[in-house]
Write a protein that holds these residues in place. Structure first.
Motif, PDB file in Angstrom:
ATOM      1  N   ALA A 202       0.852  -1.197   0.000  1.00  0.00           N
ATOM      2  CA  ALA A 202       0.000   0.000   0.000  1.00  0.00           C
ATOM      3  C   ALA A 202       0.881   1.238   0.000  1.00  0.00           C
ATOM      4  O   ALA A 202       2.063   1.159   0.318  1.00  0.00           O
ATOM      5  CB  ALA A 202      -0.903   0.008   1.227  1.00  0.00           C
ATOM      6  N   ASP A 203       0.274   2.361  -0.353  1.00  0.00           N
ATOM      7  CA  ASP A 203       0.986   3.630  -0.290  1.00  0.00           C
ATOM      8  C   ASP A 203       1.489   3.876   1.122  1.00  0.00           C
ATOM      9  O   ASP A 203       0.827   3.536   2.090  1.00  0.00           O
ATOM     10  CB  ASP A 203       0.025   4.769  -0.658  1.00  0.00           C
ATOM     11  CG  ASP A 203       0.082   5.079  -2.139  1.00  0.00           C
ATOM     12  OD1 ASP A 203       0.906   4.449  -2.825  1.00  0.00           O
ATOM     13  OD2 ASP A 203      -0.705   5.939  -2.595  1.00  0.00           O
ATOM     14  N   GLU A 209      -7.670   4.447   1.515  1.00  0.00           N
ATOM     15  CA  GLU A 209      -7.467   3.117   0.941  1.00  0.00           C
ATOM     16  C   GLU A 209      -6.221   2.447   1.501  1.00  0.00           C
ATOM     17  O   GLU A 209      -6.243   1.266   1.848  1.00  0.00           O
ATOM     18  CB  GLU A 209      -7.368   3.193  -0.578  1.00  0.00           C
ATOM     19  CG  GLU A 209      -8.626   3.677  -1.259  1.00  0.00           C
ATOM     20  CD  GLU A 209      -8.801   5.181  -1.192  1.00  0.00           C
ATOM     21  OE1 GLU A 209      -7.800   5.896  -0.959  1.00  0.00           O
ATOM     22  OE2 GLU A 209      -9.938   5.658  -1.363  1.00  0.00           O
ATOM     23  N   SER A 210      -5.117   3.188   1.584  1.00  0.00           N
ATOM     24  CA  SER A 210      -3.905   2.558   2.092  1.00  0.00           C
ATOM     25  C   SER A 210      -4.012   2.318   3.603  1.00  0.00           C
ATOM     26  O   SER A 210      -3.480   1.332   4.108  1.00  0.00           O
ATOM     27  CB  SER A 210      -2.673   3.390   1.753  1.00  0.00           C
ATOM     28  OG  SER A 210      -2.801   4.676   2.277  1.00  0.00           O
ATOM     29  N   LEU A 212      -6.771   1.481   5.079  1.00  0.00           N
ATOM     30  CA  LEU A 212      -7.582   0.261   5.172  1.00  0.00           C
ATOM     31  C   LEU A 212      -6.715  -0.968   4.963  1.00  0.00           C
ATOM     32  O   LEU A 212      -6.823  -1.949   5.678  1.00  0.00           O
ATOM     33  CB  LEU A 212      -8.647   0.272   4.081  1.00  0.00           C
ATOM     34  CG  LEU A 212     -10.014   0.825   4.422  1.00  0.00           C
ATOM     35  CD1 LEU A 212     -10.847   0.872   3.169  1.00  0.00           C
ATOM     36  CD2 LEU A 212     -10.698  -0.039   5.464  1.00  0.00           C
ATOM     37  N   MET A 213      -5.851  -0.899   3.961  1.00  0.00           N
ATOM     38  CA  MET A 213      -4.969  -2.026   3.657  1.00  0.00           C
ATOM     39  C   MET A 213      -4.130  -2.370   4.879  1.00  0.00           C
ATOM     40  O   MET A 213      -4.019  -3.530   5.258  1.00  0.00           O
ATOM     41  CB  MET A 213      -4.067  -1.625   2.480  1.00  0.00           C
ATOM     42  CG  MET A 213      -3.168  -2.711   1.998  1.00  0.00           C
ATOM     43  SD  MET A 213      -4.081  -3.934   1.090  1.00  0.00           S
ATOM     44  CE  MET A 213      -2.963  -5.304   1.215  1.00  0.00           C
TER      45      MET A 213
ATOM     46  N   PHE B  51      -7.469  -7.981  -0.066  1.00  0.00           N
ATOM     47  CA  PHE B  51      -7.634  -6.561   0.239  1.00  0.00           C
ATOM     48  C   PHE B  51      -7.032  -5.725  -0.890  1.00  0.00           C
ATOM     49  O   PHE B  51      -7.579  -4.714  -1.309  1.00  0.00           O
ATOM     50  CB  PHE B  51      -6.951  -6.190   1.564  1.00  0.00           C
ATOM     51  CG  PHE B  51      -7.434  -6.993   2.757  1.00  0.00           C
ATOM     52  CD1 PHE B  51      -8.781  -7.294   2.910  1.00  0.00           C
ATOM     53  CD2 PHE B  51      -6.545  -7.432   3.725  1.00  0.00           C
ATOM     54  CE1 PHE B  51      -9.225  -8.021   4.001  1.00  0.00           C
ATOM     55  CE2 PHE B  51      -6.985  -8.161   4.815  1.00  0.00           C
ATOM     56  CZ  PHE B  51      -8.320  -8.458   4.953  1.00  0.00           C
ATOM     57  N   ARG B  52      -5.866  -6.165  -1.364  1.00  0.00           N
ATOM     58  CA  ARG B  52      -5.158  -5.431  -2.410  1.00  0.00           C
ATOM     59  C   ARG B  52      -5.964  -5.433  -3.709  1.00  0.00           C
ATOM     60  O   ARG B  52      -6.031  -4.415  -4.402  1.00  0.00           O
ATOM     61  CB  ARG B  52      -3.787  -6.076  -2.622  1.00  0.00           C
ATOM     62  CG  ARG B  52      -2.894  -5.356  -3.594  1.00  0.00           C
ATOM     63  CD  ARG B  52      -2.309  -4.105  -3.001  1.00  0.00           C
ATOM     64  NE  ARG B  52      -1.304  -3.516  -3.861  1.00  0.00           N
ATOM     65  CZ  ARG B  52      -1.145  -2.218  -4.038  1.00  0.00           C
ATOM     66  NH1 ARG B  52      -1.927  -1.381  -3.411  1.00  0.00           N
ATOM     67  NH2 ARG B  52      -0.207  -1.751  -4.812  1.00  0.00           N
ATOM     68  N   GLN B  55      -8.604  -2.993  -3.460  1.00  0.00           N
ATOM     69  CA  GLN B  55      -8.012  -1.660  -3.504  1.00  0.00           C
ATOM     70  C   GLN B  55      -7.697  -1.251  -4.941  1.00  0.00           C
ATOM     71  O   GLN B  55      -7.860  -0.097  -5.311  1.00  0.00           O
ATOM     72  CB  GLN B  55      -6.728  -1.698  -2.682  1.00  0.00           C
ATOM     73  CG  GLN B  55      -6.275  -0.368  -2.196  1.00  0.00           C
ATOM     74  CD  GLN B  55      -4.911  -0.487  -1.563  1.00  0.00           C
ATOM     75  OE1 GLN B  55      -3.947  -0.876  -2.208  1.00  0.00           O
ATOM     76  NE2 GLN B  55      -4.829  -0.157  -0.296  1.00  0.00           N
ATOM     77  N   LYS B 133     -15.854   1.256  -2.600  1.00  0.00           N
ATOM     78  CA  LYS B 133     -15.477   1.539  -1.212  1.00  0.00           C
ATOM     79  C   LYS B 133     -13.966   1.442  -0.989  1.00  0.00           C
ATOM     80  O   LYS B 133     -13.361   2.345  -0.432  1.00  0.00           O
ATOM     81  CB  LYS B 133     -16.208   0.580  -0.278  1.00  0.00           C
ATOM     82  CG  LYS B 133     -17.691   0.899  -0.170  1.00  0.00           C
ATOM     83  CD  LYS B 133     -18.420  -0.119   0.664  1.00  0.00           C
ATOM     84  CE  LYS B 133     -19.891   0.264   0.812  1.00  0.00           C
ATOM     85  NZ  LYS B 133     -20.680  -0.821   1.387  1.00  0.00           N
ATOM     86  N   PHE B 134     -13.389   0.337  -1.440  1.00  0.00           N
ATOM     87  CA  PHE B 134     -11.973   0.116  -1.170  1.00  0.00           C
ATOM     88  C   PHE B 134     -11.086   0.680  -2.268  1.00  0.00           C
ATOM     89  O   PHE B 134      -9.895   0.814  -2.101  1.00  0.00           O
ATOM     90  CB  PHE B 134     -11.677  -1.388  -1.048  1.00  0.00           C
ATOM     91  CG  PHE B 134     -12.064  -1.997   0.269  1.00  0.00           C
ATOM     92  CD1 PHE B 134     -13.176  -1.551   0.967  1.00  0.00           C
ATOM     93  CD2 PHE B 134     -11.306  -3.019   0.813  1.00  0.00           C
ATOM     94  CE1 PHE B 134     -13.529  -2.110   2.184  1.00  0.00           C
ATOM     95  CE2 PHE B 134     -11.659  -3.588   2.026  1.00  0.00           C
ATOM     96  CZ  PHE B 134     -12.761  -3.142   2.712  1.00  0.00           C
ATOM     97  N   LYS B 135     -11.683   0.966  -3.413  1.00  0.00           N
ATOM     98  CA  LYS B 135     -10.884   1.311  -4.590  1.00  0.00           C
ATOM     99  C   LYS B 135     -10.137   2.631  -4.405  1.00  0.00           C
ATOM    100  O   LYS B 135     -10.705   3.601  -3.900  1.00  0.00           O
ATOM    101  CB  LYS B 135     -11.810   1.417  -5.804  1.00  0.00           C
ATOM    102  CG  LYS B 135     -11.059   1.498  -7.107  1.00  0.00           C
ATOM    103  CD  LYS B 135     -12.015   1.521  -8.266  1.00  0.00           C
ATOM    104  CE  LYS B 135     -11.251   1.752  -9.549  1.00  0.00           C
ATOM    105  NZ  LYS B 135     -12.114   1.830 -10.703  1.00  0.00           N
ATOM    106  N   VAL B 136      -8.893   2.628  -4.808  1.00  0.00           N
ATOM    107  CA  VAL B 136      -8.081   3.845  -4.712  1.00  0.00           C
ATOM    108  C   VAL B 136      -8.686   4.900  -5.621  1.00  0.00           C
ATOM    109  O   VAL B 136      -8.927   4.645  -6.798  1.00  0.00           O
ATOM    110  CB  VAL B 136      -6.621   3.556  -5.124  1.00  0.00           C
ATOM    111  CG1 VAL B 136      -5.802   4.835  -5.104  1.00  0.00           C
ATOM    112  CG2 VAL B 136      -6.006   2.531  -4.200  1.00  0.00           C
ATOM    113  N   LYS B 137      -8.956   6.080  -5.044  1.00  0.00           N
ATOM    114  CA  LYS B 137      -9.676   7.095  -5.810  1.00  0.00           C
ATOM    115  C   LYS B 137      -8.783   7.836  -6.796  1.00  0.00           C
ATOM    116  O   LYS B 137      -9.165   8.121  -7.905  1.00  0.00           O
ATOM    117  CB  LYS B 137     -10.322   8.120  -4.868  1.00  0.00           C
ATOM    118  CG  LYS B 137     -11.189   7.513  -3.767  1.00  0.00           C
ATOM    119  CD  LYS B 137     -12.382   6.751  -4.315  1.00  0.00           C
ATOM    120  CE  LYS B 137     -13.281   6.210  -3.214  1.00  0.00           C
ATOM    121  NZ  LYS B 137     -12.679   5.125  -2.406  1.00  0.00           N
ATOM    122  N   LYS B 138      -7.568   8.120  -6.380  1.00  0.00           N
ATOM    123  CA  LYS B 138      -6.679   8.857  -7.288  1.00  0.00           C
ATOM    124  C   LYS B 138      -6.080   7.897  -8.310  1.00  0.00           C
ATOM    125  O   LYS B 138      -6.134   6.682  -8.154  1.00  0.00           O
ATOM    126  CB  LYS B 138      -5.585   9.546  -6.496  1.00  0.00           C
ATOM    127  CG  LYS B 138      -4.722   8.554  -5.740  1.00  0.00           C
ATOM    128  CD  LYS B 138      -3.534   9.197  -5.120  1.00  0.00           C
ATOM    129  CE  LYS B 138      -2.625   8.091  -4.631  1.00  0.00           C
ATOM    130  NZ  LYS B 138      -2.033   8.169  -3.396  1.00  0.00           N
TER     131      LYS B 138
END
Lengths: 284, 142
Positions: A202-203, A209-210, A212-213, B51-52, B55, B133-138
């Motif tokens: 993750a970032d 999001e990161s 949460l990861m 999870f990834r 994401q 929900k989990f998806k990276v927005k940027k």
């Protein structure tokens, strides 16, 4: 309270003098009386610095894995902390024969951040240590506080999307200081998965999001190991109720696999074990 | 544009992947929404993969393993069952629709079951809509 402190000093002195322990992990003075600090007494002259009061909430087992295996250590533990010891022993991170366990029979510690007593809504709050060599005082009597999982009821009854609102708001606050990881006695991996760059899970910078990861994976890594000391939530500078999620995972482990973590040295942890009779229904 | 679900399938080499192969060689039709990744055993699946995947924008994740008792490594899928069960509870408690994550035991001779599971799962996800929900927005830097 003072009795426990005196007994603690007395035992620490005896153990250090006789050489039964090279170091005594207990509590010491902080910058004021509401903020004691973790303290390692290494010589008889250090013993006078040991304190114990209701603000000594730290789980001292966190520091055990910092010492090389084979170091003789005496450690002061409260009820939850003694369960941590059992888990660490199951994982062979510490050996039973190297540790002198000084059990503290005391509950209703006070969280210095909120000023409230720690009850079973934020920690396991068993009255007495599960495992000890020397008990520093009389056993505390049982008391019916209800299940430690009662506090989850509200969250469990929420609609899925409302719960998502709740958690996404909480996890958005996370600044990724990793205080939860640092306070957790079970988080001893080096390197932690989140610090790896290959693969980069993750970032590194905080974003929902990161975060949460990091947190969800951490909850998973503690499944069947977390003993509900509540240190993660107390350490959190932005007050994310991490203990609630840990409680939920522990509850599911208990319901599905019928075992409470850290209660007996003979148990095998649920996530490194299986039963052929496990039902496929747990996957639904 | 109509929503086409993106589904990550993780299949064990010995049963589900061979089953998928069989579905292919016997020309059973199934939706192309599942992208299958092969692992040697369902117990190889690290829950962080799941999870990834969410994401990175998966709308659903499907894990396939051998029937309990049939594992090539004898006990792998028993461990996987416990791990994936906990993973599902974690996703659900965090607020993700639990239907987006599915575990199926599909044996090597069961190409038809593989096709059916994929068909059913794709329709379920299509009804649920995109997973945001989990998806990276940027935009992720490449």
């Amino acid at each position: 309270m003072k009795d426990i402190e005196n007994r603690l000093k007395q035992e620490a002195k005896r153990l250090l003098e006789s050489g039964e322990a090279e170091v005594v992990l207990a509590y010491g003075r902080g910058y004021d009386e509401k903020h004691p600090m973790p303290y390692a007494a290494k010589a008889v002259s250090d013993v006078d610095n040991i304190v114990f009061d209701e603000y000594c909430t730290f789980n001292m087992t966190r520091y055990l894995t910092e010492y090389p295996l084979g170091t003789k250590i005496a450690i002061a533990v409260k009820s939850c902390d003694s369960r941590t010891l059992i888990v660490l022993m199951q994982e062979e991170k510490v050996k039973r024969e190297d540790i002198v366990i000084l059990g503290i029979p005391y509950r209703d510690m006070i969280d210095s951040k909120t000023g409230k007593a720690i009850d079973n809504s934020t920690a396991c709050n068993l009255p007495n240590p599960v495992l000890y060599d020397i008990l520093l005082g009389d056993e505390v009597t049982e008391r019916d506080d209800g299940s430690p999982y009662d506090v989850l009821k509200e969250l469990e009854e929420m609609e899925l999307d409302v719960r998502w609102e709740f958690w996404s708001k909480e996890f958005s606050k996370c600044i990724r200081c990793y205080a939860c990881r640092k306070a957790c006695p079970m988080c001893y991996c080096d390197p932690c998965f989140i610090d790896q760059s290959q693969p980069r899970w993750a970032d590194k910078s905080p974003s929902l999001e990161s975060n949460l990861m990091f947190h969800l994976t951490r909850f998973y890594h503690l499944a069947g190991r977390c003993i509900d000391c509540g240190e993660c939530s107390r350490a959190c500078p932005v007050d994310i109720p991490l203990h609630l999620f840990h409680k939920k995972v522990s509850k599911e482990c208990e319901e599905m696999f019928d075992q409470v973590s850290g209660m007996s040295l003979d148990d095998k942890q649920v996530m490194v074990d299986f039963k052929m009779e496990d039902s496929d229904e747990i996957l639904l | 544009m109509e929503f086409e679900p993106k589904i990550l399938g993780i299949a064990c080499n010995w049963c589900t992947y061979t089953g998928a192969d069989l579905a292919g060689t016997t020309r059973v039709q199934y939706p192309h929404n599942v992208r299958v990744a092969r692992v040697m055993c369902s117990s190889r699946v690290n829950p962080a993969f799941i999870f990834r995947a969410f994401q990175l924008g998966s709308d659903g994740v499907l894990i396939g393993g051998c029937e309990p008792g049939d594992c090539h490594y004898s006990t792998g899928n028993y461990y996987a069952r416990r791990r994936l069960a906990i993973t599902k509870k974690i996703l659900e408690f965090a607020g993700l629709e639990p239907e987006r994550f599915r575990v199926e035991w599909i044996s090597a001779s069961d190409g038809i079951k593989f096709a059916e599971v994929v068909k059913e799962f794709t329709e379920e996800i299509r009804a649920l809509g995109p997973q945001t929900k989990f998806k990276v927005k940027k935009d992720i830097e490449t």
